[in-house]
Design an enzyme around this catalytic site. Sequence first.
Site, mmCIF file in Angstrom:
data_model
loop_
_atom_site.group_PDB
_atom_site.id
_atom_site.type_symbol
_atom_site.label_atom_id
_atom_site.label_comp_id
_atom_site.label_asym_id
_atom_site.label_seq_id
_atom_site.Cartn_x
_atom_site.Cartn_y
_atom_site.Cartn_z
ATOM 1 C CB CYS A 211 -14.041 0.878 -0.045
ATOM 2 S SG CYS A 211 -13.366 2.541 0.171
ATOM 3 C CD GLN B 212 -13.009 -2.194 -0.633
ATOM 4 O OE1 GLN B 212 -12.192 -2.099 0.262
ATOM 5 N NE2 GLN B 212 -14.201 -2.742 -0.447
ATOM 6 N NE ARG C 265 -3.859 0.556 1.860
ATOM 7 C CZ ARG C 265 -5.091 0.580 2.383
ATOM 8 N NH1 ARG C 265 -5.332 1.280 3.478
ATOM 9 N NH2 ARG C 265 -6.071 -0.100 1.813
ATOM 10 C CG ASP D 217 -13.723 6.158 -0.925
ATOM 11 O OD1 ASP D 217 -13.779 5.907 0.306
ATOM 12 O OD2 ASP D 217 -12.645 6.130 -1.565
ATOM 13 C CG HIS E 112 -8.394 0.075 -2.806
ATOM 14 N ND1 HIS E 112 -7.584 -0.998 -2.516
ATOM 15 C CD2 HIS E 112 -9.070 0.336 -1.649
ATOM 16 C CE1 HIS E 112 -7.766 -1.368 -1.268
ATOM 17 N NE2 HIS E 112 -8.656 -0.579 -0.711
ATOM 18 N NE ARG F 262 -10.400 -5.518 0.490
ATOM 19 C CZ ARG F 262 -9.575 -4.532 0.835
ATOM 20 N NH1 ARG F 262 -10.052 -3.448 1.411
ATOM 21 N NH2 ARG F 262 -8.267 -4.586 0.576
HETATM 22 N N1 NVA Z 1 -10.088 6.618 -1.197
HETATM 23 C C1 NVA Z 1 -9.675 6.125 0.096
HETATM 24 C C2 NVA Z 1 -9.838 4.654 0.173
HETATM 25 C C3 NVA Z 1 -9.495 4.064 1.516
HETATM 26 C C4 NVA Z 1 -9.605 2.571 1.546
HETATM 27 C C5 NVA Z 1 -8.246 6.544 0.361
HETATM 28 O O1 NVA Z 1 -7.410 6.403 -0.538
HETATM 29 O O2 NVA Z 1 -7.963 6.994 1.468
HETATM 30 N N1 CP Z 2 -11.233 -0.367 2.420
HETATM 31 C C1 CP Z 2 -9.964 -0.428 2.820
HETATM 32 O O1 CP Z 2 -9.028 -0.667 2.037
HETATM 33 O O2 CP Z 2 -9.795 -0.228 4.150
HETATM 34 P P1 CP Z 2 -8.427 -0.034 4.930
HETATM 35 O O3 CP Z 2 -7.872 1.304 4.554
HETATM 36 O O4 CP Z 2 -8.805 -0.110 6.377
HETATM 37 O O5 CP Z 2 -7.466 -1.133 4.545
#
Ligand code: NVA
Ligand code: CP
Length: 313
Positions: free
Chosen positions: A270, A143, A113, A231, A140, A298
């Site tokens: 998500c 997800q 990540r 989101d 992502h 997930r």
């Molecule tokens: N769009 C959000 C998704 C988190 C799972 C982010 O990137 O923070």
């Molecule tokens: N939806 C998702 O990826 O959650 P986290 O940021 O908690 O991993």
Amino acid sequence: MPNTAKSLKPNQRHFLDLDRLSKEDLRKIIDVSRALKAGTHPFAKSKPLEGKSLAMIFEKPSTRTRVSFELGMKRLGGDTVVLERESSQLGRGETVADTARVLSRYVDCIMVRTTREQKLMELAEYSSAPVINGLTDRTHPCQLMADVMTFEEHRGAIQGKRITWSGDGNNMATSWIHAAAMFDFELNVACPEMLLPPKDVVDWAQAKGAKVRIVNDPTAAVAGADCVVTDTWVSMGDADTSDRHNMLRAFQVDDRLMAAAKPNAIFMHCLPAHRGEEMTASVIDGPQSVVWDEAENRLHAQQGILLWCLGLI
Ligand code: NVA
Ligand code: CP
């Protein structure tokens, strides 16, 4: 799509983005994930990844991705190790390429990540182990595997259905656009003019014949929708400004917007969610919401992804 890594080895099973896999492989991962959840797949009762290990690199926070990959790997008999940026040499400037070379001497698969997509691609280029995209600023994809699985549990085949995105044109929106092309569903995208998803992604999807439409008005965008999805307004790395909130306010998913979709439309997110911002509490905590199934899935979808990356399905 632009490939920023110069030399990905052709036969490596990286899970970098939905548009880089075949439709057949994506479908297989979803089907295996559902069978694992139902306990009907032989791997639900065996330990096919015994002796295998997964490294997880986090340059941003996570709850779901971390826990579901860790427990998913363990359910399949494998082991995991977590590296966080600040407590590893990445935080002191060791290169992504060197990190990839070293980790792939230890482990069989790497999940990352990170921020810029370029770092993901560099990791994949220098790793001899498959690399999984656990979220970047741009996409992502893990997800979306759980999201497609969740939609199909509740509403049957996603092919030909209509999904509406209302909110920020962020990494999740981009992966939904990829998914529309790969799983053949209609996607209406309602975002503020200043926060549209990348044009190259929309162009790519439309060139593949995907029914992806940018619809400025969220009420028009949800007409006939089987699912409404949103989101956070402020993704990890975004500046939390009042301008941003003001631009997004008209795209909030509230009861009025849900009522403009199909009567049996589901609501997806998500997570993490911010009640009173991207959606009201009445929507996320209401009867049309499937967000807890989505979060649970997930765990099952990560197992499908791991099995595919490691060549077992
Ligand atoms: N769009 C959000 C998704 C988190 C799972 C982010 O990137 O923070
Ligand atoms: N939806 C998702 O990826 O959650 P986290 O940021 O908690 O991993």
